[in-house]
Each structure stands twice: as structure tokens, then as C-alpha cells.
Design a protein around this motif. Structure first.
Motif, PDB file in Angstrom:
ATOM      1  N   LYS A  80      29.219  16.159  95.958  1.00  0.00           N
ATOM      2  CA  LYS A  80      28.854  16.329  97.370  1.00  0.00           C
ATOM      3  C   LYS A  80      28.431  17.766  97.658  1.00  0.00           C
ATOM      4  CE  LYS A  80      31.833  12.527  98.804  1.00  0.00           C
ATOM      5  NZ  LYS A  80      33.074  12.137  99.487  1.00  0.00           N
ATOM      6  N   ILE A  81      29.110  18.726  97.058  1.00  0.00           N
ATOM      7  CA  ILE A  81      28.780  20.141  97.280  1.00  0.00           C
ATOM      8  C   ILE A  81      27.356  20.451  96.833  1.00  0.00           C
ATOM      9  CG2 ILE A  81      29.273  22.493  96.444  1.00  0.00           C
ATOM     10  CD1 ILE A  81      32.283  21.663  96.535  1.00  0.00           C
ATOM     11  N   ILE A  82      26.936  19.913  95.690  1.00  0.00           N
ATOM     12  CA  ILE A  82      25.591  20.226  95.190  1.00  0.00           C
ATOM     13  C   ILE A  82      24.519  19.304  95.771  1.00  0.00           C
ATOM     14  CG2 ILE A  82      26.487  21.244  93.061  1.00  0.00           C
ATOM     15  CD1 ILE A  82      25.321  18.715  91.588  1.00  0.00           C
ATOM     16  N   GLY A  83      24.933  18.337  96.580  1.00  0.00           N
ATOM     17  CA  GLY A  83      23.970  17.445  97.214  1.00  0.00           C
ATOM     18  C   GLY A  83      23.608  16.224  96.392  1.00  0.00           C
ATOM     19  N   ALA A  84      24.426  15.878  95.419  1.00  0.00           N
ATOM     20  CA  ALA A  84      24.185  14.693  94.581  1.00  0.00           C
ATOM     21  C   ALA A  84      24.829  13.482  95.250  1.00  0.00           C
ATOM     22  CB  ALA A  84      24.733  14.923  93.180  1.00  0.00           C
ATOM     23  N   LEU A  85      24.298  13.121  96.404  1.00  0.00           N
ATOM     24  CA  LEU A  85      24.929  12.111  97.234  1.00  0.00           C
ATOM     25  C   LEU A  85      24.831  10.705  96.640  1.00  0.00           C
ATOM     26  CD1 LEU A  85      23.943  13.460 100.759  1.00  0.00           C
ATOM     27  CD2 LEU A  85      25.939  13.983  99.342  1.00  0.00           C
ATOM     28  N   LYS A  86      23.758  10.404  95.943  1.00  0.00           N
ATOM     29  CA  LYS A  86      23.634   9.095  95.289  1.00  0.00           C
ATOM     30  C   LYS A  86      24.681   8.966  94.187  1.00  0.00           C
ATOM     31  CE  LYS A  86      21.736   5.114  94.326  1.00  0.00           C
ATOM     32  NZ  LYS A  86      21.697   3.987  95.245  1.00  0.00           N
ATOM     33  N   SER A  87      24.844   9.991  93.385  1.00  0.00           N
ATOM     34  CA  SER A  87      25.847   9.972  92.316  1.00  0.00           C
ATOM     35  C   SER A  87      27.251   9.868  92.893  1.00  0.00           C
ATOM     36  CB  SER A  87      25.731  11.218  91.440  1.00  0.00           C
ATOM     37  OG  SER A  87      24.470  11.248  90.805  1.00  0.00           O
ATOM     38  N   ALA A  88      27.497  10.566  94.000  1.00  0.00           N
ATOM     39  CA  ALA A  88      28.806  10.492  94.662  1.00  0.00           C
ATOM     40  C   ALA A  88      29.052   9.074  95.168  1.00  0.00           C
ATOM     41  CB  ALA A  88      28.879  11.496  95.819  1.00  0.00           C
ATOM     42  N   GLU A  89      28.036   8.465  95.737  1.00  0.00           N
ATOM     43  CA  GLU A  89      28.153   7.089  96.228  1.00  0.00           C
ATOM     44  C   GLU A  89      28.467   6.130  95.078  1.00  0.00           C
ATOM     45  OE1 GLU A  89      25.038   3.658  97.614  1.00  0.00           O
ATOM     46  OE2 GLU A  89      24.626   5.685  98.295  1.00  0.00           O
ATOM     47  N   LEU A  90      27.802   6.296  93.954  1.00  0.00           N
ATOM     48  CA  LEU A  90      28.046   5.425  92.797  1.00  0.00           C
ATOM     49  C   LEU A  90      29.463   5.612  92.264  1.00  0.00           C
ATOM     50  CD1 LEU A  90      24.605   5.818  90.990  1.00  0.00           C
ATOM     51  CD2 LEU A  90      25.412   3.845  92.319  1.00  0.00           C
ATOM     52  N   LEU A  91      29.918   6.854  92.198  1.00  0.00           N
ATOM     53  CA  LEU A  91      31.287   7.107  91.743  1.00  0.00           C
ATOM     54  C   LEU A  91      32.281   6.468  92.707  1.00  0.00           C
ATOM     55  CD1 LEU A  91      33.399   8.353  89.891  1.00  0.00           C
ATOM     56  CD2 LEU A  91      33.022  10.552  91.053  1.00  0.00           C
ATOM     57  N   GLU A  92      32.053   6.618  94.006  1.00  0.00           N
ATOM     58  CA  GLU A  92      32.945   5.998  94.984  1.00  0.00           C
ATOM     59  C   GLU A  92      32.993   4.483  94.824  1.00  0.00           C
ATOM     60  OE1 GLU A  92      31.281   7.748  98.552  1.00  0.00           O
ATOM     61  OE2 GLU A  92      32.929   9.206  98.663  1.00  0.00           O
ATOM     62  N   LYS A  93      31.862   3.873  94.531  1.00  0.00           N
ATOM     63  CA  LYS A  93      31.831   2.424  94.309  1.00  0.00           C
ATOM     64  C   LYS A  93      32.620   2.056  93.049  1.00  0.00           C
ATOM     65  CE  LYS A  93      27.564   1.336  96.753  1.00  0.00           C
ATOM     66  NZ  LYS A  93      26.177   0.858  96.634  1.00  0.00           N
ATOM     67  N   ALA A  94      32.512   2.864  92.015  1.00  0.00           N
ATOM     68  CA  ALA A  94      33.263   2.595  90.784  1.00  0.00           C
ATOM     69  C   ALA A  94      34.760   2.740  91.029  1.00  0.00           C
ATOM     70  CB  ALA A  94      32.803   3.535  89.669  1.00  0.00           C
ATOM     71  N   LEU A  95      35.134   3.632  91.920  1.00  0.00           N
ATOM     72  CA  LEU A  95      36.549   3.868  92.215  1.00  0.00           C
ATOM     73  C   LEU A  95      37.208   2.685  92.923  1.00  0.00           C
ATOM     74  CD1 LEU A  95      36.363   7.579  93.445  1.00  0.00           C
ATOM     75  CD2 LEU A  95      37.276   6.763  91.257  1.00  0.00           C
ATOM     76  N   ARG A  96      36.403   1.815  93.517  1.00  0.00           N
ATOM     77  CA  ARG A  96      36.960   0.663  94.255  1.00  0.00           C
ATOM     78  C   ARG A  96      37.816  -0.239  93.369  1.00  0.00           C
ATOM     79  NH1 ARG A  96      31.429  -1.418  96.826  1.00  0.00           N
ATOM     80  NH2 ARG A  96      31.249  -1.826  94.624  1.00  0.00           N
ATOM     81  N   TRP A  97      37.622  -0.184  92.075  1.00  0.00           N
ATOM     82  CA  TRP A  97      38.373  -1.048  91.166  1.00  0.00           C
ATOM     83  C   TRP A  97      39.825  -0.610  91.009  1.00  0.00           C
ATOM     84  CZ3 TRP A  97      36.972  -5.700  89.570  1.00  0.00           C
ATOM     85  CH2 TRP A  97      35.635  -6.054  89.724  1.00  0.00           C
ATOM     86  N   PHE A  98      40.120   0.570  91.459  1.00  0.00           N
ATOM     87  CA  PHE A  98      41.483   1.097  91.327  1.00  0.00           C
ATOM     88  C   PHE A  98      42.267   0.851  92.608  1.00  0.00           C
ATOM     89  CE2 PHE A  98      39.046   3.366  88.191  1.00  0.00           C
ATOM     90  CZ  PHE A  98      39.899   3.409  87.108  1.00  0.00           C
ATOM     91  N   PRO A  99      43.589   0.744  92.488  1.00  0.00           N
ATOM     92  CA  PRO A  99      44.405   0.560  93.693  1.00  0.00           C
ATOM     93  C   PRO A  99      44.129   1.674  94.699  1.00  0.00           C
ATOM     94  CG  PRO A  99      45.747   0.355  91.707  1.00  0.00           C
ATOM     95  CD  PRO A  99      44.389   0.828  91.269  1.00  0.00           C
ATOM     96  N   GLU A 100      43.824   1.291  95.917  1.00  0.00           N
ATOM     97  CA  GLU A 100      43.525   2.242  96.994  1.00  0.00           C
ATOM     98  C   GLU A 100      42.407   3.212  96.605  1.00  0.00           C
ATOM     99  OE1 GLU A 100      47.134   3.991  98.529  1.00  0.00           O
ATOM    100  OE2 GLU A 100      48.189   2.072  98.387  1.00  0.00           O
ATOM    101  N   SER A 101      41.492   2.743  95.780  1.00  0.00           N
ATOM    102  CA  SER A 101      40.332   3.520  95.318  1.00  0.00           C
ATOM    103  C   SER A 101      40.732   4.839  94.675  1.00  0.00           C
ATOM    104  CB  SER A 101      39.345   3.773  96.461  1.00  0.00           C
ATOM    105  OG  SER A 101      38.835   2.546  96.929  1.00  0.00           O
ATOM    106  N   GLY A 102      41.915   4.872  94.061  1.00  0.00           N
ATOM    107  CA  GLY A 102      42.404   6.104  93.463  1.00  0.00           C
ATOM    108  C   GLY A 102      42.976   5.912  92.080  1.00  0.00           C
ATOM    109  N   PRO A 103      42.163   6.128  91.057  1.00  0.00           N
ATOM    110  CA  PRO A 103      42.719   6.057  89.711  1.00  0.00           C
ATOM    111  C   PRO A 103      43.737   7.168  89.499  1.00  0.00           C
ATOM    112  CG  PRO A 103      40.464   6.879  89.637  1.00  0.00           C
ATOM    113  CD  PRO A 103      40.754   6.491  91.056  1.00  0.00           C
TER     114      PRO A 103
END
Length: 159
Positions: A80-103
Motif C-alpha cells: 500500500k505504501i508504494i502504491g501496489a494496490l492491485k497486489s495488495a488486493e490480491l494478497l487480501e483475497k488470499a488471506l480470506r482462507w485463514f481464520p479472521e483473514s489472519g494467518p
């Protein structure tokens, strides 16, 4: 050593990453990273360069399986700091598989969190789709990191 020592290079983030790599593994057994040896801006470049390589090498699943996954929150913030918002969005989507989105930030505990998804077609399909989106490289992380190094010439490499 400062970012200004690299900012005029053709690939300043790559060169900075290599310098950080030497610092964090100096005197190590080859597996232990001493990230506390590098400054916060250098750590951002180091972790995001590793993230880019990790996902390109084996996808988001590999990120979570390997020790770099311990730093997923820093990576997400750094994107997010460097402006890689698409990559941040994809990582956030991948995190959904973990309990409370927090591995877990502990690798072995994270493995236990992933265990229920072994041979899970929905999990594999979802991460494959996220990988495919990441491989489009809409953010061009390398370019964003080069710009970050050039914009932060006063940042220290060492902690």
C-alpha cells in the motif's frame, strides 16, 4: 549506507535488495534472517522484493508455506505504501482462507492452518486465479520499488 548510494543505479531496488540480503544473512546458518539489522525503509524494499519473487516462483500458496509468510502484514502495508494496490488486493483475497483473514505469523502454526486445504480444489482454484492475476503484473512491483528507493534517498540501509 543510504538509499542515495543506490538511487542512481539502473535497478536501485534490486541492488539495494542484494545489499540487504548480505546484511540479513551475515554470520547466519543460511536459513536465519536478521531483519532487525536493516532500517524500516530497507526492510520494506527487502520484503517486497522477496514477496515478488516468492509469488512469481510458487504463487500465494508458496508465500504462506514459506517463512516469508511470517511477514504478511508488513508486506501488505508495504504494498500500500508504494502504491501496489492491485497486489495488495490480491494478497487480501488470499488471506480470506485463514481464520479472521489472519494467518499465523508462526510458520508451523500457519502450516496447521493450511492443513484443512490440502487437496481442496476450491482453495487451489482460488489461489490459482489470484496467481494468474498477479502474473499480469499490473503494479510492476520492481518499477514501484525502484521509484521508492529514488524517492527516499536519505533512508538508511542499516538499522
Amino acid at each position: 549506507m543510504k538509499f542515495s548510494d543506490f538511487s542512481e543505479n539502473e535497478e536501485p531496488a534490486f541492488d539495494l535488495f542484494n545489499a540487504c540480503h548480505e546484511i540479513v544473512f551475515a554470520g547466519s546458518d543460511g536459513n536465519t534472517e536478521y531483519l532487525e539489522r536493516i532500517g524500516s525503509e530497507a526492510r520494506l524494499v527487502y520484503l517486497l522484493w522477496c514477496f515478488d519473487g516468492e509469488v512469481h516462483n510458487g504463487g500465494f500458496d508458496q508465500l504462506f508455506f514459506n517463512s516469508l509468510g511470517d511477514h504478511y502484514l508488513e508486506i501488505l502495508d508495504g504494498l500500500k505504501i508504494i502504491g501496489a494496490l492491485k497486489s495488495a488486493e490480491l494478497l487480501e483475497k488470499a488471506l480470506r482462507w485463514f481464520p479472521e483473514s489472519g494467518p499465523s505469523t508462526n510458520r508451523e502454526k500457519r502450516w496447521a492452518q493450511l492443513e484443512p486445504y490440502e487437496n481442496n480444489e476450491e482453495y487451489e482454484s482460488d489461489l490459482d486465479e489470484l496467481d494468474t492475476e498477479f502474473y499480469k503484473y499490473e503494479d510492476n512491483l520492481a518499477g514501484l520499488l525502484h521509484n521508492y528507493v529514488r524517492a527516499n534517498k536519505g533512508a538508511k540501509v542499516n538499522a
